[in-house]
Motif scaffolding. Structure first.
Motif, PDB file in Angstrom:
ATOM      1  N   CYS A   1      -6.457 -13.025   8.057  1.00  0.00           N
ATOM      2  CA  CYS A   1      -6.795 -13.110   6.686  1.00  0.00           C
ATOM      3  C   CYS A   1      -5.444 -13.556   5.914  1.00  0.00           C
ATOM      4  O   CYS A   1      -4.675 -14.009   6.146  1.00  0.00           O
TER       5      CYS A   1
ATOM      6  N   CYS B   1      -3.950 -12.365   3.477  1.00  0.00           N
ATOM      7  CA  CYS B   1      -2.796 -11.446   3.143  1.00  0.00           C
ATOM      8  C   CYS B   1      -1.316 -11.806   3.404  1.00  0.00           C
ATOM      9  O   CYS B   1      -1.684 -12.421   4.813  1.00  0.00           O
TER      10      CYS B   1
ATOM     11  N   TRP C   1      -1.167  -9.714   7.546  1.00  0.00           N
ATOM     12  CA  TRP C   1      -2.233 -10.099   8.656  1.00  0.00           C
ATOM     13  C   TRP C   1      -2.343  -9.825   9.640  1.00  0.00           C
ATOM     14  O   TRP C   1      -3.150  -9.632  10.732  1.00  0.00           O
TER      15      TRP C   1
ATOM     16  N   CYS D   1      -5.774  -5.688   9.758  1.00  0.00           N
ATOM     17  CA  CYS D   1      -4.943  -5.490   7.939  1.00  0.00           C
ATOM     18  C   CYS D   1      -5.917  -4.962   6.956  1.00  0.00           C
ATOM     19  O   CYS D   1      -7.275  -5.084   8.139  1.00  0.00           O
TER      20      CYS D   1
ATOM     21  N   HIS E   1      -8.278  -5.481   5.122  1.00  0.00           N
ATOM     22  CA  HIS E   1      -8.779  -5.863   5.120  1.00  0.00           C
ATOM     23  C   HIS E   1     -10.346  -7.258   5.858  1.00  0.00           C
ATOM     24  O   HIS E   1     -11.357  -6.878   5.957  1.00  0.00           O
TER      25      HIS E   1
HETATM   26 ZN   LIG Z   1      -5.286  -8.861   4.468  1.00  0.00          ZN
END
Ligand SMILES: [Zn+2]
Length: 279
Positions: free
Chosen positions: A159, A161, A164, A168, A170
């Motif tokens: 990810c 972000c 990760w 995470c 997401h």
């Molecule tokens: Zn993430």
């Protein structure tokens, strides 16, 4: 909120930002495909539910996955694209993050074992994709580590972000999003695992099915070649009656182009064979 020091971005603002970005992608010709979950259940069908259950049964994932449930339910997975062996998604968090998931192919030996053991139990692709399967077949397909659904070792993810390294929210949301997507398009599970769902049908009752597929395909080609040759041979082998035979038979109702082609075929009485297909 992810971290105390990061500015809080209200959901409405995240959503607006994501929508702007998706609109930009659409303009560029990208078929944006958001995950939409209606009601509480993330997935409703055999395939979608089995995907989610499979994820949850592994302890490697189970404590991280819950963070993704809210995310996928509230529409944060604004785009999800599934293809052979991988998934790519955009997830609206504090900003818009890119998630990539790679799913390993089912090892050949395992896939052959699944097909062999399900042989005769699945009558059609429709039954298969609708999940109208006997308990024995379902159990085999869903078997932990030896079935069709991937174990954590067979799933890689990343990810964009900052969080990760471990799964995470997401990534968790995207993993659930795949389950929701399989409700609508269960065939994508087979694409993700890089196997052909038709193997489960065509291989029914046969132990060495791979050897059988080639001749069948060959036969189809032969038939096509034969029918193509048939018209030509007929025109070639009749020195005088060609016109009448052709107009009674194959040329009836054909276009001018086809008639022209037949006339061309008549010519090579001098020896050279002209193979021309009617236009
Ligand atoms: Zn993430």
């Amino acid at each position: 909120m992810d971290y105390g020091w990061r500015p809080y971005v209200p959901v409405a603002v995240r959503r607006a930002n994501a929508e702007r970005e998706m609109a930009r992608l659409r303009k560029k010709g990208h078929a944006v495909s958001p995950v939409i979950v209606e009601g509480r259940a993330i997935a409703r069908t055999f395939w979608g539910k089995s995907w989610c259950r499979n994820l949850e049964r592994y302890s490697d994932f189970s404590n991280r996955l819950p963070r993704g449930r809210t995310y996928v339910r509230n529409g944060s997975v604004v785009d999800l694209q599934l293809s052979s062996g991988s998934a790519e998604a955009s997830v609206a968090g504090s900003s818009l993050y890119k998630v990539k998931v790679r799913v390993a192919a089912v090892p050949k030996v395992r896939w052959q074992a699944i097909c062999r053991e399900c042989a005769g139990g699945i009558n059609s692709i429709v039954e298969l994709l609708q999940g109208r399967l006997s308990n024995a077949v379902m159990e085999r397909i869903c078997a932990e580590k030896t079935g069709l659904f991937p174990s954590p070792a067979e799933i890689e993810f990343s990810c964009s972000c900052p969080d990760w390294a471990s799964m995470c929210k997401h990534v968790a949301a995207v993993l659930y999003g795949i389950g929701a997507r399989l409700d609508e398009r269960p065939e994508l599970l087979f694409a993700l695992r890089t196997v052909d769902e038709k193997d489960l049908i065509t291989k029914a009752g046969r132990d060495l099915p791979l050897g059988r597929l080639a001749p069948a395909a060959g036969r189809v080609l032969e038939d096509a070649t034969l029918s193509e040759m048939f018209g030509i041979e007929m025109a070639e082998t009749s020195p005088t009656g060609v016109g009448s035979r052709a107009s009674k038979g194959s040329a009836r109702g054909t276009t001018e182009g086809a008639k022209r082609a037949l006339r061309l075929v008549k010519k090579p009485a001098e020896g050279r064979k002209v193979r021309r297909r009617p236009e």
